[in-house]
Design a protein around this motif. Structure first.
Motif, PDB file in Angstrom:
ATOM      1  N   UNK A 126       0.831  -1.209   0.000  1.00  0.00           N
ATOM      2  CA  UNK A 126       0.000   0.000   0.000  1.00  0.00           C
ATOM      3  C   UNK A 126       0.863   1.255   0.000  1.00  0.00           C
ATOM      4  N   UNK A 127       1.952   1.227   0.773  1.00  0.00           N
ATOM      5  CA  UNK A 127       2.829   2.398   0.852  1.00  0.00           C
ATOM      6  C   UNK A 127       3.502   2.700  -0.486  1.00  0.00           C
ATOM      7  N   UNK A 128       3.697   1.663  -1.304  1.00  0.00           N
ATOM      8  CA  UNK A 128       4.311   1.865  -2.621  1.00  0.00           C
ATOM      9  C   UNK A 128       3.340   2.477  -3.632  1.00  0.00           C
ATOM     10  N   UNK A 129       2.094   2.641  -3.215  1.00  0.00           N
ATOM     11  CA  UNK A 129       1.082   3.188  -4.125  1.00  0.00           C
ATOM     12  C   UNK A 129       0.331   4.341  -3.437  1.00  0.00           C
ATOM     13  N   UNK A 130       1.027   5.451  -3.193  1.00  0.00           N
ATOM     14  CA  UNK A 130       0.355   6.585  -2.540  1.00  0.00           C
ATOM     15  C   UNK A 130      -0.789   7.155  -3.363  1.00  0.00           C
ATOM     16  N   UNK A 131      -0.813   6.845  -4.657  1.00  0.00           N
ATOM     17  CA  UNK A 131      -1.883   7.374  -5.520  1.00  0.00           C
ATOM     18  C   UNK A 131      -3.179   6.584  -5.386  1.00  0.00           C
TER      19      UNK A 131
END
Length: 296
Positions: free
Chosen positions: A58-63
């Motif tokens: 989840x953190x790798x996808x802030x968008x």
């Protein structure tokens, strides 16, 4: 009281044998309870590693929107968390997410989004709502501003099956006007597909258990359970036992998958009576058989 001969002739096309489960609930109650104690005695299942993976991805996808995060979590949990079919039950309902046996909707990896760094304020706000009725002396009971008192759309599941709900959501995607609407519909599709995958895994486990089962009566039931789980609740239902299986499966598995309690079942009598009447009219089930299924 003897049925007049003419009436006998009119009902002669009904099945001569009422379908019954291989064993009754009262026959197996102690054995089923022992199975439950053995299974839940293993808890808590170590879900920390899976939850850490969810947070890291989840953190790798802030968008990503919250719905996109939910969609990702559904798929991972449906594949990674153990399922359990019990030898002494005709139903299938147990998904192990690390939640305690009597968890009311906060534990287990299903609630991972509540523990995302950005959602701490939401959890704090929920706790404040919980305490407010007591502080104001408005209630000394259970406050209803929580993550437990929810229900699912059982009517739609019984009528359409999960595949039908997926098809309806996919059709809505064609006319979605905003990104938020598309994200919501895609998450709904992912959630329904996750439930179907979990049922499929339970079907596979029951089939394997049936192949290894020495007791003929239990082997018959496990084989039937495997066949039922292969299509329920994915497809529309036709029988009373399928309707019961679908309600129990959704009730239990969805709260594990969501990390929320589903304490409200709704109007079971209204939802189930069409299936009971159908089976009674066809001769596939009698009232004692229906009572025994409800005891389970």
């Amino acid at each position: 009281y003897r049925v007049p001969p003419a009436r006998c002739r009119r009902t002669a096309t009904r099945p001569a044998r009422v379908e019954r489960m291989p064993m009754s609930f009262l026959d197996e109650r102690a054995s089923f309870e022992a199975e439950l104690e053995e299974w839940f005695g293993r808890y808590p299942w170590p879900s920390d590693a899976l939850e850490a993976q969810l947070h890291a991805h989840s953190a790798r996808h802030p968008e990503w929107s919250p719905c996109q995060r939910k969609a990702y979590g559904y798929g991972r949990i449906a594949e990674a968390c153990p399922v359990r079919v019990f030898r002494h039950s005709p139903f299938y309902f147990e998904l192990c997410t690390g939640a305690e046996r009597r968890d009311l909707g906060t534990g287990g990896v299903g609630g991972w989004l509540k523990r995302e760094p950005g959602n701490a304020a939401l959890c704090q706000g929920s706790a404040e709502w919980w305490s407010l009725p007591g502080q104001l002396c408005l209630s000394v009971g259970w406050p209803m501003y929580d993550d437990n008192h929810h229900t699912a759309g059982y009517d739609a599941v019984l009528r359409l099956g999960l595949r039908g709900l997926v098809a309806a959501a996919e059709a809505r995607l064609c006319t979605a006007q905003t990104a938020a609407e598309r994200d919501f519909l895609e998450a709904a599709i992912a959630g329904h597909r996750a439930l179907m995958r979990i049922a499929e895994r339970m079907s596979e486990q029951a089939a394997q258990m049936a192949r290894d089962e020495p007791d003929e009566r239990i082997r018959q039931r496990l084989a039937r359970l495997a066949a039922t789980a292969a299509r329920v609740p994915a497809e529309p239902l036709t029988t009373f036992i399928e309707a019961l299986a679908a309600v129990l499966f959704v009730f239990r598995v969805l709260q594990y998958l969501e990390g929320n309690g589903l304490s409200v079942l709704g109007h079971l009598d209204r939802m189930l009576i069409p299936y009971l009447r159908h089976d009674l009219a066809s001769g596939a089930l009698d009232l004692e058989g229906a009572r025994d299924l409800l005891r389970h």
